[in-house]
Write a protein that holds these residues in place. Structure first.
Motif, mmCIF file in Angstrom:
data_model
loop_
_atom_site.group_PDB
_atom_site.id
_atom_site.type_symbol
_atom_site.label_atom_id
_atom_site.label_comp_id
_atom_site.label_asym_id
_atom_site.label_seq_id
_atom_site.Cartn_x
_atom_site.Cartn_y
_atom_site.Cartn_z
ATOM 1 N N TYR A 72 -39.905 22.848 -44.989
ATOM 2 C CA TYR A 72 -40.780 22.663 -46.135
ATOM 3 C C TYR A 72 -39.976 22.413 -47.412
ATOM 4 O O TYR A 72 -38.935 23.046 -47.639
ATOM 5 N N GLY A 73 -40.519 21.519 -48.262
ATOM 6 C CA GLY A 73 -40.066 21.382 -49.634
ATOM 7 C C GLY A 73 -38.930 20.416 -49.855
ATOM 8 O O GLY A 73 -38.215 20.002 -48.940
ATOM 9 N N ALA A 74 -38.776 20.058 -51.155
ATOM 10 C CA ALA A 74 -37.693 19.162 -51.564
ATOM 11 C C ALA A 74 -36.344 19.860 -51.474
ATOM 12 O O ALA A 74 -35.314 19.210 -51.293
ATOM 13 N N HIS A 75 -36.347 21.176 -51.651
ATOM 14 C CA HIS A 75 -35.146 21.994 -51.457
ATOM 15 C C HIS A 75 -35.393 22.810 -50.197
ATOM 16 O O HIS A 75 -35.872 23.946 -50.252
ATOM 17 N N PRO A 76 -35.115 22.218 -49.040
ATOM 18 C CA PRO A 76 -35.720 22.637 -47.775
ATOM 19 C C PRO A 76 -35.402 24.072 -47.353
ATOM 20 O O PRO A 76 -34.308 24.590 -47.525
ATOM 21 N N ILE A 77 -36.440 24.669 -46.774
ATOM 22 C CA ILE A 77 -36.351 25.967 -46.122
ATOM 23 C C ILE A 77 -37.076 25.847 -44.790
ATOM 24 O O ILE A 77 -38.155 25.255 -44.710
ATOM 25 N N SER B 212 -37.759 23.567 -58.407
ATOM 26 C CA SER B 212 -36.621 22.675 -58.695
ATOM 27 C C SER B 212 -35.857 23.242 -59.885
ATOM 28 O O SER B 212 -35.892 22.706 -60.997
ATOM 29 N N ASP B 213 -35.174 24.332 -59.670
ATOM 30 C CA ASP B 213 -34.444 25.034 -60.720
ATOM 31 C C ASP B 213 -33.143 25.525 -60.124
ATOM 32 O O ASP B 213 -33.145 26.318 -59.181
ATOM 33 N N ASN B 214 -32.041 25.070 -60.674
ATOM 34 C CA ASN B 214 -30.734 25.387 -60.098
ATOM 35 C C ASN B 214 -30.052 26.543 -60.818
ATOM 36 O O ASN B 214 -28.905 26.853 -60.529
ATOM 37 N N ASP B 215 -30.719 27.182 -61.800
ATOM 38 C CA ASP B 215 -30.122 28.311 -62.513
ATOM 39 C C ASP B 215 -30.095 29.527 -61.590
ATOM 40 O O ASP B 215 -31.132 29.952 -61.066
ATOM 41 N N LYS B 216 -28.912 30.078 -61.418
ATOM 42 C CA LYS B 216 -28.746 31.197 -60.505
ATOM 43 C C LYS B 216 -29.356 32.477 -61.085
ATOM 44 O O LYS B 216 -29.270 32.739 -62.281
ATOM 45 N N LYS C 84 -23.505 32.020 -45.095
ATOM 46 C CA LYS C 84 -23.015 30.905 -45.903
ATOM 47 C C LYS C 84 -23.927 30.588 -47.083
ATOM 48 O O LYS C 84 -23.950 29.465 -47.577
ATOM 49 N N GLY C 85 -24.712 31.537 -47.503
ATOM 50 C CA GLY C 85 -25.647 31.290 -48.604
ATOM 51 C C GLY C 85 -25.418 32.231 -49.760
ATOM 52 O O GLY C 85 -24.603 33.159 -49.716
ATOM 53 N N SER C 86 -26.145 31.988 -50.838
ATOM 54 C CA SER C 86 -26.070 32.838 -52.019
ATOM 55 C C SER C 86 -26.861 34.116 -51.782
ATOM 56 O O SER C 86 -27.739 34.157 -50.916
ATOM 57 N N PRO C 87 -26.567 35.160 -52.566
ATOM 58 C CA PRO C 87 -27.359 36.383 -52.437
ATOM 59 C C PRO C 87 -28.846 36.121 -52.695
ATOM 60 O O PRO C 87 -29.201 35.320 -53.551
ATOM 61 N N ASN D 158 -29.792 23.693 -54.027
ATOM 62 C CA ASN D 158 -30.028 23.239 -55.401
ATOM 63 C C ASN D 158 -31.441 23.552 -55.905
ATOM 64 O O ASN D 158 -32.001 22.796 -56.709
ATOM 65 N N GLY D 159 -32.016 24.610 -55.442
ATOM 66 C CA GLY D 159 -33.342 24.990 -55.886
ATOM 67 C C GLY D 159 -33.606 26.450 -55.566
ATOM 68 O O GLY D 159 -32.716 27.191 -55.113
ATOM 69 N N LYS D 160 -34.831 26.869 -55.809
ATOM 70 C CA LYS D 160 -35.234 28.252 -55.504
ATOM 71 C C LYS D 160 -36.405 28.228 -54.524
ATOM 72 O O LYS D 160 -37.283 27.359 -54.619
ATOM 73 N N GLN D 161 -36.410 29.186 -53.598
ATOM 74 C CA GLN D 161 -37.475 29.297 -52.612
ATOM 75 C C GLN D 161 -38.016 30.727 -52.673
ATOM 76 O O GLN D 161 -37.246 31.685 -52.663
#
Length: 538
Positions: free
Chosen positions: A390-395, A432-436, A472-475, A506-509
């Protein structure tokens, strides 16, 4: 001369003062003791990878300018953590303590090198220490090793495999009981069709009655009792005459009355012969007479003739009597069938109750009732799930059904399945937000979630949070808790929720799962959804 003497005295006093100051300065300089360095560890013997607490103490009587080497070298040991300097003051003494946590991954006796320490720009060294690093024993002999297996596809969910066998056993049991019931009906029907006539039964009974083994009086008594009972039973069954409870004279009088009424066309000879045999039987039974084998055999033949003559003397039944007889037989057959059906139902119900009681004792009432009556949430759990990207920033996530995309006016994407009125609800939001998001920003995420839940009608909201990690992912951040929710009928139920916040590709889920607290199957669905989340890191 006196003046010169005074000048000399003044100069002498100045010299004395200078000497005193010089001596005090020298004393103060030499009274400062040099610092004492002590090195220690909590253990001198470790296994590979175990932690050692390393400590350096500096004892002095005054505060010095102390600096440790910036690039500390512990080879072959590795630094795990370095602590700040602690200062202790006691009885004019000052103790400075520096602690380190170190370890080693090289087996053998290793030397912990001295550390360089600058005290008032004077270089000092700590003591070196020997550490015995033990290797970890790996058993490669006693245990059998196997080749790495090939990757195999997961099989279909086999939970509840026993149900089909239990159902099959129950169906086969019903078929068996039905077959026995049907067979019993056929046997009963055939028996009804093959029931011998009363005259046939009486003649057969007489033929089986033997007279050749008569020796004692008791034998004759038993013989004549059976002989007369056969005839009386026939008269009761075929003529409906009360014969068994009648005496000889009473029975003969009843036959004569039937003859006089025209209901039985017997000749007088037959009645006389019958009366003669009955009199002989009375003498044998009550007077202990012993007539002999020849008379006994003759009386049996005589009664056989009486039976045949009596049968011929019975008038043929009218159509009305035949109809009544037919109805009577049908009623008898119906009663028999009802008895068989009743017994069969009792057996089936008892068998069903036994299976039900056994299942409840093994699996519990809730599981059995859900199996028999059906449970929509359990059906969702056991069905084949859908895995979607799903989504533009896939999950990638698996759910019982495909998540439906909702219309959105911004660039963010929202997917949903079911609603809060159901036992479980799933929401997926792609931003669509890349701010951590940092740990300090979690509270704002919690506040946003609470506002959203309140907007959906939630009250009495409780929240907890924890940080989670994916390969291999962010917290990621997990916010979970419970709240009360009232449906359209005003019924309030406690719900639990799990809110997972990821920041990948490059996004938030954001994955939000809400389910009823008292529904164990919904809880399993929520856990299965959480465990199914996969990211293909770009």
């Amino acid at each position: 001369m006196l003046k010169n003497y005074l000048v000399i005295l003044k100069n002498v006093d100045k010299i004395k003062i200078c000497i005193v100051f010089f001596i005090c300065g020298i004393t103060s300089i030499f009274s400062q003791q040099p610092p004492v360095l002590l090195s220690s560890v909590d253990t001198t013997k470790i296994k590979i990878g175990e932690q050692i607490n390393y400590e350096i103490k500096i004892n002095t009587d005054s505060i010095f300018n102390i600096r440790f080497e910036e690039n500390k070298i512990f080879n072959p040991f590795e630094l795990i953590e370095e602590f700040n300097i602690d200062t202790l003051k006691k009885e004019g003494q000052i103790t400075l303590i520096k602690k380190f946590s170190i370890t080693s991954f090289e087996p053998g006796v290793q030397t912990l090198r001295p550390q360089k320490i600058l005290v008032n720009d004077i270089l000092y060294y700590s003591d070196s220490i020997l550490i015995d690093v033990l290797n970890v024993k790996v058993d490669t002999v006693s245990k059998k090793f196997f080749d790495i297996k090939n990757i195999t596809e997961l099989q279909k969910n086999n939970d509840g495999w026993w149900k089909k066998y239990l159902l099959g056993f129950f169906i086969l049991s019903l078929i068996f009981i039905g077959y026995r019931f049907y067979k019993k009906l056929l046997i009963s029907k055939s028996q009804n069709e093959k029931v011998p006539l009363p005259i046939e039964k009486a003649i057969i009974a007489l033929q089986h009655l033997e007279s050749k083994d008569l020796k004692e009086q008791l034998d004759y008594k038993e013989y004549y009792s059976k002989l007369t009972d056969i005839v009386k039973n026939y008269l009761e069954e075929d003529i409906s005459l009360d014969a068994l409870e009648s005496t000889t004279d009473e029975l003969v009088n009843k036959l004569e009355l039937l003859k006089d009424a025209g209901k039985l066309s017997l000749n007088q000879e037959t009645i006389t012969n019958f009366k003669s045999v009955l009199k002989t039987a009375d003498l044998v039974k009550f007077a202990k007479s012993n007539p002999g084998i020849e008379i006994a055999s003759s009386d049996k033949k005589l009664l056989e003739t009486v039976l045949l003559n009596t049968k011929d003397a019975i008038p043929k039944p009218t159509e009305e009597e035949l109809l009544k007889n037919k109805e009577y037989l049908e009623k008898q057959n119906k009663e028999k069938r009802n008895k068989i059906i009743k017994k069969t139902l009792i057996v089936i119900l008892s068998f069903t109750a036994l299976i039900l009681a056994t299942s409840i004792s093994i699996y519990g009432w809730k599981s059995v009732s859900d199996t028999l009556l059906g449970n929509s949430t359990k059906t969702l759990l056991n069905k084949t799930w859908v895995q979607g990207n799903y989504g533009a920033h896939p999950i990638i996530i698996s759910t019982p059904d495909v998540l439906k995309r909702l219309k959105s006016e911004d660039i963010n994407q929202t997917f949903e399945w079911e609603s809060l009125t159901k036992s479980i609800y799933v929401s997926l939001k792609i931003e669509s937000d890349n701010d951590k998001i940092e740990q300090k920003d979690v509270q704002s995420v919690i506040d946003e979630l609470i506002i959203e839940l309140k907007g959906r009608g939630a009250i009495n909201i409780l929240t907890k949070q924890q940080e989670i990690f994916i390969d291999k992912g962010s917290p990621a951040f997990k916010i979970f808790g419970s709240f009360d929710y009232s449906d359209q009928d005003g019924i309030t139920k406690r719900h639990e929720y799990v809110n997972l916040k990821f920041q990948e590709n490059n996004g938030k889920q954001r994955v939000l799962v809400i389910y009823e607290r008292d529904n164990n199957f919904a809880k399993e669905i929520a856990k299965k959804i959480e465990e199914s989340i996969i990211f293909k890191i770009e």
